[in-house]
Design an enzyme around this catalytic site. Structure first.
Site, mmCIF file in Angstrom:
data_model
loop_
_atom_site.group_PDB
_atom_site.id
_atom_site.type_symbol
_atom_site.label_atom_id
_atom_site.label_comp_id
_atom_site.label_asym_id
_atom_site.label_seq_id
_atom_site.Cartn_x
_atom_site.Cartn_y
_atom_site.Cartn_z
ATOM 1 N N SER A 31 1.546 -7.769 1.496
ATOM 2 C CA SER A 31 2.245 -7.338 2.705
ATOM 3 C C SER A 31 3.014 -8.506 3.348
ATOM 4 O O SER A 31 3.851 -9.109 2.680
ATOM 5 C CB SER A 31 1.229 -6.697 3.654
ATOM 6 O OG SER A 31 1.867 -5.915 4.614
ATOM 7 N N ASP A 81 4.272 4.210 0.996
ATOM 8 C CA ASP A 81 4.337 2.947 1.714
ATOM 9 C C ASP A 81 5.765 2.776 2.219
ATOM 10 O O ASP A 81 6.719 2.885 1.437
ATOM 11 C CB ASP A 81 3.973 1.822 0.729
ATOM 12 C CG ASP A 81 3.986 0.433 1.370
ATOM 13 O OD1 ASP A 81 4.294 0.328 2.570
ATOM 14 O OD2 ASP A 81 3.682 -0.541 0.653
ATOM 15 N N HIS A 99 -0.183 1.898 1.321
ATOM 16 C CA HIS A 99 -0.125 0.515 1.767
ATOM 17 C C HIS A 99 -1.501 -0.005 2.185
ATOM 18 O O HIS A 99 -2.238 0.682 2.883
ATOM 19 C CB HIS A 99 0.854 0.354 2.937
ATOM 20 C CG HIS A 99 1.112 -1.076 3.281
ATOM 21 N ND1 HIS A 99 2.056 -1.822 2.623
ATOM 22 C CD2 HIS A 99 0.525 -1.909 4.168
ATOM 23 C CE1 HIS A 99 2.044 -3.053 3.110
ATOM 24 N NE2 HIS A 99 1.112 -3.139 4.047
#
Ligand SMILES: *[C@@H]1O[C@H](CO)[C@@H](O)[C@H](O)[C@H]1NC(C)=O
Ligand SMILES: *[C@@H]1O[C@H](CO)[C@@H](O)[C@H](O)[C@H]1NC(C)=O
Length: 410
Positions: A192, A350, A380
């Site tokens: 991320s 995501d 995600h």
């Protein structure tokens, strides 16, 4: 009296089902577990909004609860030696095999950058501790997990600079030798926002003429890679998806740059581009970089360019938004072509899917070797869900495949 009780019960029931129920696609595994996990995150987020509204504590301050709740004290055991150190003034947690190898035997090394939207997270959270230990035991690697400083207390470029200082420090031959790390087998990796930092430092390192030791690989797990277009097909398709709805991602982006709420509102409307970033929109043009299946029925519309407005208070804000240290997608092919081989993991569900997919296309066109692992039923943050009670089968699968790639490529 009685009817009041029933009314309250009904209200509670309605609230609970409103909270728990989120429209989760059917092909996501362990759907109910995800609904409950998401329910927790959403409740905390609502509480954080309320707290900010009444002036108790700012939003991210409340959200940090997750980080503290999952915090562990990283301890050495018979297989992994853990030390907390400072690399050029930045805190790191170093994981290495407890058993010394043979004389002169060198190890792989991974510099790991945790996720959390540059605002949350810590290398000392349970799932990151677990991940680092796995890399030591499965790969015999030295892992440097970086405790970079976070926004909103430390806006861009502080988190980037912290990470960069650690990378530069670690890559010095004398330091590598201290950890028995092989200068030819070093990777930078992150998930991320950590994937964003990993991609950015990989690019930056290439620009250092005197840099002796370079990276062998970069492994990016559902990375954030650009702030210019927050309406890509994946942003639109997954705007309400757990555990990273579009509002939260936009919030992370805006808080990374500034605490001025005007940027958040402009980014929500995708009207935050100034003439400075206009020339860079071509690098995030998804109609040219997304393969057909990801584009689906969405029609490309370039984000509008706004000349004045929220950029007024601090002129360097538009400068930051256009900075490749924040958005690694914003560089020409020439800045990509000498990058180390890459692993990019993306998830269908995501908002950041298209950031990752576009980077895959752009790296490949620039001639970089890329392994792209796309999880059609992935969401995600799944890699963070490897520990009870929020352990997901898909998180373990991702972890296994990621470590396997490192084993074969580092
Ligand atoms: C985006 O790409 C499409 C097709 O490749 C092109 O027609 C369009 O002009 C591009 N727009 C921008 C802003 O780069
Ligand atoms: C923006 O400006 C402030 C003060 O003028 C400065 O401290 C800060 O470092 C600048 N940020 C960037 C990213 O250049």
């Amino acid at each position: 009296m009685r009817s009041k009780g029933i009314f309250l019960l009904l209200l509670l029931g309605a609230l609970t089902s409103y909270y728990v129920y989120s429209p989760i696609p059917n092909d996501i595994e362990e759907k109910w577990k995800l609904m409950f996990t998401d329910c927790f995150f959403r409740s905390l987020s609502n509480l954080a909004d309320l707290s900010e509204l009444v002036g108790l504590k700012d939003y991210m301050g409340v959200m940090m609860f997750i980080t503290f709740a999952e915090r562990v004290v990283p301890l050495s055991d018979e297989r992994v030696q853990v030390t907390e150190e400072m690399f050029d003034g930045v805190e790191v947690v170093v994981y290495q095999p407890s058993q010394q190898g043979g004389v002169g035997e060198l190890r792989r090394a991974v510099i790991y950058l945790h996720g959390g939207g540059w605002c949350l997270g810590s290398s000392r959270m349970g799932p990151y501790d677990f991940l680092s230990r796995k890399m030591v035991t499965d790969l015999g690697a030295v892992v440097v997990s970086v405790e970079y400083r976070l926004a909103p207390a430390h806006h861009f470029p502080v988190p980037f600079e912290d990470v960069y200082r650690v990378v530069k420090h670690f890559l010095q031959p004398v330091v590598l030798a201290r950890y028995h790390a092989d200068p030819g087998r070093i990777a930078v990796s992150g998930d991320s926002a950590g994937g964003n930092l990993a991609a950015a430092v990989s690019q930056k390192l290439l620009q250092e003429p005197e840099q002796e030791v370079q990276l062998k690989a970069q492994a990016l797990i559902y990375p954030v890679l650009q702030a210019l277009d927050l309406n890509t097909p994946s942003y639109q398709q997954n705007q309400h998806m757990p555990i990273l709805p579009r509002t939260l991602m936009v919030r992370f982006w805006s808080e990374y740059f500034t605490s001025d709420k005007a940027l958040f509102h402009a980014m929500m409307a995708n009207t935050h581009n100034s003439p400075e970033s206009a020339a860079l929109l071509k690098f995030v043009n998804w109609s040219s970089f997304l393969p057909e299946p990801y584009r689906q029925a969405y029609n490309y519309r370039a984000p509008p360019v706004v000349a004045t407005g929220m950029h007024r208070p601090s002129n360097n804000l538009s400068h930051s938004i256009a900075d490749p240290r924040a958005s690694p997608l914003l560089v020409p092919d020439t800045a990509l072509q000498h990058l180390p081989k890459a692993y990019v993991l993306t998830c269908e569900y995501d908002v950041l899917r298209d950031d990752g997919v576009m980077y895959v296309t752009r790296l490949r066109r620039a001639g970089v070797e890329v392994t792209h692992e796309h999880y059609p039923s992935g969401f995600h943050g799944a890699l963070m869900f490897t520990l009870w009670p929020t352990d997901f089968e898909i998180g373990h699968r991702m972890l296994g495949n990621y470590v396997k790639w490192l084993k074969e490529n580092l």
